[in-house]
Design a protein around this motif. Structure first.
Motif, PDB file in Angstrom:
ATOM      1  N   ASP B  83       1.129  -1.194   0.396  1.00  0.00           N
ATOM      2  CA  ASP B  83      -0.036   0.085   0.161  1.00  0.00           C
ATOM      3  C   ASP B  83       1.253   1.197   0.124  1.00  0.00           C
ATOM      4  O   ASP B  83       0.693   2.469  -0.699  1.00  0.00           O
ATOM      5  N   LYS B  84       1.927   1.017   0.638  1.00  0.00           N
ATOM      6  CA  LYS B  84       2.894   2.902   0.826  1.00  0.00           C
ATOM      7  C   LYS B  84       3.789   2.631  -0.188  1.00  0.00           C
ATOM      8  O   LYS B  84       3.579   3.958  -0.900  1.00  0.00           O
ATOM      9  N   ALA B  85       4.207   1.514  -1.016  1.00  0.00           N
ATOM     10  CA  ALA B  85       4.861   1.152  -2.309  1.00  0.00           C
ATOM     11  C   ALA B  85       3.645   1.898  -3.123  1.00  0.00           C
ATOM     12  O   ALA B  85       4.259   3.306  -3.986  1.00  0.00           O
ATOM     13  N   ASN B  86       2.691   1.880  -3.350  1.00  0.00           N
ATOM     14  CA  ASN B  86       1.578   2.143  -4.217  1.00  0.00           C
ATOM     15  C   ASN B  86       1.363   3.517  -4.252  1.00  0.00           C
ATOM     16  O   ASN B  86       1.393   4.012  -4.844  1.00  0.00           O
ATOM     17  N   GLU B  87       1.195   3.989  -2.701  1.00  0.00           N
ATOM     18  CA  GLU B  87       0.927   5.134  -2.481  1.00  0.00           C
ATOM     19  C   GLU B  87       1.850   6.367  -2.532  1.00  0.00           C
ATOM     20  O   GLU B  87       1.510   7.504  -4.161  1.00  0.00           O
ATOM     21  N   SER B  88       3.045   6.045  -3.131  1.00  0.00           N
ATOM     22  CA  SER B  88       3.670   6.749  -3.352  1.00  0.00           C
ATOM     23  C   SER B  88       4.218   6.813  -4.206  1.00  0.00           C
ATOM     24  O   SER B  88       4.446   8.254  -5.276  1.00  0.00           O
ATOM     25  N   LEU B  89       3.763   5.917  -5.454  1.00  0.00           N
ATOM     26  CA  LEU B  89       4.244   5.917  -6.378  1.00  0.00           C
ATOM     27  C   LEU B  89       3.127   6.901  -7.171  1.00  0.00           C
ATOM     28  O   LEU B  89       3.260   7.673  -7.672  1.00  0.00           O
ATOM     29  N   ARG B  90       1.665   6.593  -6.478  1.00  0.00           N
ATOM     30  CA  ARG B  90       0.581   7.717  -7.060  1.00  0.00           C
ATOM     31  C   ARG B  90       1.207   9.140  -6.329  1.00  0.00           C
ATOM     32  O   ARG B  90       0.380   9.757  -7.689  1.00  0.00           O
ATOM     33  N   GLU B  91       1.070   9.509  -6.391  1.00  0.00           N
ATOM     34  CA  GLU B  91       1.688  11.031  -5.385  1.00  0.00           C
ATOM     35  C   GLU B  91       2.763  11.527  -6.471  1.00  0.00           C
ATOM     36  O   GLU B  91       2.499  12.491  -6.552  1.00  0.00           O
ATOM     37  N   LEU B  92       3.549  10.698  -6.577  1.00  0.00           N
ATOM     38  CA  LEU B  92       4.975  11.112  -7.790  1.00  0.00           C
ATOM     39  C   LEU B  92       4.057  11.515  -9.293  1.00  0.00           C
ATOM     40  O   LEU B  92       4.723  11.984 -10.286  1.00  0.00           O
ATOM     41  N   LYS B  93       3.106  10.516  -9.750  1.00  0.00           N
ATOM     42  CA  LYS B  93       2.698  10.453 -10.844  1.00  0.00           C
ATOM     43  C   LYS B  93       2.012  11.987 -10.866  1.00  0.00           C
ATOM     44  O   LYS B  93       2.126  12.695 -12.265  1.00  0.00           O
ATOM     45  N   THR B  94       0.960  12.275  -9.709  1.00  0.00           N
ATOM     46  CA  THR B  94      -0.014  13.701  -9.778  1.00  0.00           C
ATOM     47  C   THR B  94       1.355  14.918  -9.729  1.00  0.00           C
ATOM     48  O   THR B  94       1.006  15.444 -10.651  1.00  0.00           O
ATOM     49  N   LEU B  95       2.645  14.437  -8.952  1.00  0.00           N
ATOM     50  CA  LEU B  95       3.090  15.143  -9.374  1.00  0.00           C
ATOM     51  C   LEU B  95       3.734  15.580 -10.503  1.00  0.00           C
ATOM     52  O   LEU B  95       3.863  16.933 -11.523  1.00  0.00           O
ATOM     53  N   ILE B  96       4.501  14.312 -11.513  1.00  0.00           N
ATOM     54  CA  ILE B  96       4.434  14.819 -12.422  1.00  0.00           C
ATOM     55  C   ILE B  96       3.368  15.400 -13.521  1.00  0.00           C
ATOM     56  O   ILE B  96       3.585  16.611 -14.835  1.00  0.00           O
ATOM     57  N   ASP B  97       2.190  15.162 -13.241  1.00  0.00           N
ATOM     58  CA  ASP B  97       1.160  14.978 -14.203  1.00  0.00           C
ATOM     59  C   ASP B  97       0.615  16.831 -14.186  1.00  0.00           C
ATOM     60  O   ASP B  97       0.059  17.188 -14.641  1.00  0.00           O
ATOM     61  N   ASP B  98       0.827  17.022 -12.960  1.00  0.00           N
ATOM     62  CA  ASP B  98       0.441  18.606 -12.724  1.00  0.00           C
ATOM     63  C   ASP B  98       1.491  19.716 -13.932  1.00  0.00           C
ATOM     64  O   ASP B  98       2.595  19.405 -13.374  1.00  0.00           O
ATOM     65  N   PRO B  99       0.601  20.523 -14.331  1.00  0.00           N
ATOM     66  CA  PRO B  99       1.315  21.360 -14.944  1.00  0.00           C
ATOM     67  C   PRO B  99       2.002  21.945 -14.378  1.00  0.00           C
ATOM     68  O   PRO B  99       3.039  23.560 -14.748  1.00  0.00           O
ATOM     69  N   SER B 100       1.374  22.508 -12.724  1.00  0.00           N
ATOM     70  CA  SER B 100       1.578  23.923 -12.211  1.00  0.00           C
ATOM     71  C   SER B 100       3.140  23.076 -11.965  1.00  0.00           C
ATOM     72  O   SER B 100       3.761  24.303 -10.932  1.00  0.00           O
ATOM     73  N   THR B 101       3.545  21.963 -11.586  1.00  0.00           N
ATOM     74  CA  THR B 101       4.813  21.681 -10.682  1.00  0.00           C
ATOM     75  C   THR B 101       6.611  22.038 -11.778  1.00  0.00           C
ATOM     76  O   THR B 101       5.781  21.927 -12.978  1.00  0.00           O
ATOM     77  N   ASP B 102       7.073  22.651 -11.174  1.00  0.00           N
ATOM     78  CA  ASP B 102       8.217  23.088 -11.693  1.00  0.00           C
ATOM     79  C   ASP B 102       9.573  22.407 -11.773  1.00  0.00           C
ATOM     80  O   ASP B 102       8.912  21.253 -11.752  1.00  0.00           O
TER      81      ASP B 102
END
Lengths: 356, 418
Positions: B83-102
């Motif tokens: 669950d933890k690994a899954n969660e961190s992967l999802r967070e990273l993905k949203t970070l990348i997909d988010d256009p506002s991330t520098d």
């Protein structure tokens, strides 16, 4: 009684020529074969001790008697009562397995873990017959508990007391577990009812002579068959060969037919009260009589708990068998005994008392 | 070419087959990056059971519950990691997909995502393997039976080599090994003195857990070499079969302990219905039946034992109990033996001792050992034959492969239940 079919007789004859006559009292081939085997073993044993010249001629005599309905236990001279082999003789009632089940269950209830028993347990058995009840009580109790026992068996019949003493001598154990064990001849019913054997002293006289007017447990398997039921319901071998005295109580003609089997129970309850008994166990004929006896006990007002036990009291009870009886009913089978206890015996019965 | 007056049709059909994947060797290892949702669901239900049992245990201690919790704990912790690994992967993905991330943060996230993926696949593997129920015999000692297969004298010699290899492996790993039976082709019972090779050997490895270690060795081992018996220098291919069977503890005096729940003779009195043939009708003083027959029925297995020999009902009951215990013990032993036979058949089928059914090849010319299940090839043949670390490496790879197979089986089973 339905006639035995000729084919069953033919089948029996094919196995052994002695078998058809055994089929008459046994009704079933399998049990007839068992009886033939036991009779043969007995005949061989008797012949080997030179009491009879030839075992097969003795076997023929035994089979003829058995065919006429003589109880097997009288022919073989003994019956098993629980773990014990009890000597049986004509004139004294043969012990029944249902009685053994009730007595064993009583001992189990008393010796369950955590129950506090007094330093000495005094057990009185009225109408003891072969003495089987106190003997089995001692046997089962001393296996489970180190509490000391005082046991007494009482019967009106001279022959019964002699046989009980003989059984006691045969099953003697080291006296460590009991302080006293005796059998006495006494009349339980007098002075309430007149009876023909006036030569026999009344119960209280005997107890007074012995100096034991205080008892803890009263067990009794009194005569409980009404005259009507004796002619209608009893098996032929019981009716013709077992003592009428041990089966049918004396009764006055004014009571209704179905209550003619009851006269011992009010007297037994009265004795229990006088002797300050804490636990009683009475054997009865069926659920109706059990109900009547339980009601008598309830009217007495001194009993804290009243239960009815069936043939196999230790078996889990079926739901459909309880119902029309107002008292807690334990086990499986016919109504067999009534069990009552006083407040003073609460700690002896532990969990059972809590449940009630 | 078309001027040929005719061409054999059979030859034409055969033409493409010559290029058939002869040189290709398949690996059957699966990379369990993704885990089946069915397995996840199973793990979740086990976790909820675990928390429920923990609550029960807090109220009242019971050794059975505690044991069950102990069995479930690895699953629970593995699921937590997953669950933890899954969660961190999802967070990273949203970070990348988010256009506002520098851009800088995005680069960092892209770097991390590879690492998280690795973590997730590892967590999945651990979770899957924790779901596999432990083999019931894994803790037992075992018997190792080696017999030569196809290949005549060379196969016998190779079988002897295998026995020596297993003995060496055991002594290096501190396992007790005893030779129960060893027969050589020339009748001597000493392997190192005999030049003729082996006809049959049975080793007992008397250490707990030996079955779990050696169960991966069961099957046909193939050898490719120039045998000592060969005069013309040709390479032969021969085979030897290995059977691994669990060794059950000897049932001696302990069998007679009726109260030991692990004994074959243990019968719970609660499971037994006692039928006493009693007089029907009134009973008591009314009748005088001489029947003393007792019938016992063991409800879970429907085993019946009856006795009517004795006049004493108590003695009949005793006899019936003895019979019932013996019958149930016999049935249990038979079930166990059947399981053994099944194991034996699944290891080496009647016709499955040929070269083509091999599990492992020992190639002397190339100094190579290849396991055909895990697909692992090692090139230190001498160390393998001497039972060294390289053999352990090969065996470990097979054990991992077996775990993977179990997972596949488990997934199939869970999905078929739906």
């Amino acid at each position: 009684m339905p006639r035995i079919s000729p084919s069953a007789l033919r089948q029996a004859r094919a196995i052994s020529p002695l078998l058809p006559q055994l089929l008459r009292p046994c009704r079933e081939l399998q049990s007839a074969q068992n009886e033939l085997r036991w009779l043969r073993e007995h005949a061989v044993k008797v012949a080997s001790t030179k009491q009879w010249p030839q075992w097969h001629s003795y076997l023929q005599v035994l089979c003829r008697k058995r065919g006429k309905g003589v109880p097997l236990q009288y022919l073989l001279g003994s019956e098993y009562f629980g773990d014990l082999e009890i000597i049986c003789k004509p004139g004294v009632l043969i012990p029944r397995p249902e009685t053994a089940a009730s007595v064993t269950f009583l001992v189990e209830r008393l010796t369950e873990k955590g129950h506090q028993l007094p330093g000495e347990l005094r057990v009185l058995d009225l109408c003891t017959g072969t003495g089987c009840i106190p003997l089995l009580f001692r046997h089962e109790f001393s296996r489970r508990s180190s509490t000391r026992l005082r046991l007494m068996g009482v019967d009106i019949s001279r022959a019964a007391v002699e046989l009980a003493l003989q059984n006691q001598g045969r099953l003697e154990t080291p006296p460590r577990v009991y302080t006293a064990f005796s059998f006495h001849q006494a009349d339980v019913l007098s002075p309430n009812l007149s009876n023909p054997s006036a030569s026999c002293p009344p119960l209280f006289e005997v107890l007074n002579d012995q100096g034991h007017m205080q008892w803890d447990i009263l067990i009794s398997n009194p005569p409980y068959i009404s005259p009507q039921s004796f002619f209608r319901d009893t098996a032929r071998s019981v009716r013709n060969f077992e003592p009428h005295l041990a089966l049918v109580p004396p009764s006055s003609p004014i009571v209704p037919d179905e209550e003619k089997g009851d006269p011992f129970y009010p007297r037994l309850l009265e004795i229990a009260e006088k002797l300050n008994v804490k636990v009683v166990l009475f054997e009865v004929a069926d659920l109706q009589q059990a109900d009547r006896v339980a009601e008598m006990a309830q009217r007495g007002g001194i009993w804290k708990g009243i239960e009815i036990w069936r043939d196999e009291p230790s078996a889990p009870s079926h739901q459909n068998e309880t119902g029309h009886v107002q008292f807690p009913t334990l086990g499986r089978g016919n109504g067999r005994s009534v069990f009552c206890w006083r407040d003073a015996a609460k700690s002896w019965l532990g969990a059972a008392a809590r449940a009630a | 070419m078309f001027r040929t007056s005719w061409a054999c049709r059979t030859c034409l059909y055969r033409l493409p087959r010559q290029v058939v994947w002869r040189q290709l060797r398949f690996q059957s290892t699966t990379s369990a990056g993704n885990i089946s949702p069915a397995l996840i669901a199973r793990a979740r239900s086990m976790t909820s059971e675990h928390s429920q049992l923990s609550k029960q245990l807090a109220d009242a201690f019971e050794s059975k519950t505690a044991k069950k919790i102990g069995e479930l704990t690895p699953v629970v912790s593995a699921l937590k990691d997953w669950d933890k690994a899954n969660e961190s992967l999802r967070e990273l993905k949203t970070l990348i997909d988010d256009p506002s991330t520098d851009k800088e943060l995005r680069d960092l996230a892209t770097e991390d995502i590879e690492q998280s993926k690795g973590q997730l696949s590892r967590a999945s593997q651990i979770l899957a393997s924790s779901l596999i129920p432990k083999h019931p015999f894994a803790d037992l000692p075992c018997f190792l039976e080696v017999r030569p297969g196809i290949g005549g004298g060379e196969a016998a010699i190779f079988a002897g080599d295998l026995v020596k290899m297993f003995q060496a492996y055991c002594s290096k790993n501190g396992l007790n090994v005893a030779i129960l039976k060893l027969e050589t082709a020339d009748g001597t019972s000493n392997l190192s003195l005999s030049g003729a090779g082996l006809t049959e050997a049975i080793l007992e490895i008397d250490s707990p857990g030996a079955y779990g270690i050696f169960s991966c060795e069961a099957g046909v081992h193939r050898v490719q070499r120039v045998p000592a018996t060969e005069t013309k220098g040709r390479t032969h291919t021969s085979a030897a079969s290995v059977i691994v069977l669990p060794s059950f503890p000897a049932n001696g005096s302990e069998e007679l302990d009726f109260n030991d729940p692990n004994s074959d003779f243990f019968v719970d009195p609660k499971d037994v219905r006692v039928d006493v043939m009693r007089a029907s009708g009134a009973g008591g003083q009314h009748v005088n039946k001489t029947e003393s027959a007792v019938r016992l029925t063991h409800i879970p297995t429907n085993t019946v034992a009856a006795s009517q020999e004795q006049r004493s009902q108590a003695r009949n009951k005793e006899q019936a109990w003895t019979m019932l215990r013996a019958r149930i013990a016999q049935a249990r032993r038979e079930a166990r033996e059947e399981e053994m036979v099944r194991l034996r058949r699944s290891v080496v089928g009647v016709a499955k001792t040929g070269r083509q059914d091999k599990i492992r090849t020992y190639n002397w010319n190339q100094q190579r050992v290849t396991d055909h299940r895990s697909g692992l090839s090692v090139h230190d043949l001498d160390d393998v034959i001497e039972g060294g670390d390289t053999l352990e490496k090969v065996m470990a790879s097979v054990r991992a492969w077996m775990v993977d197979q179990e997972i596949l089986g488990l997934v199939a089973e869970v999905e078929s239940q739906k």
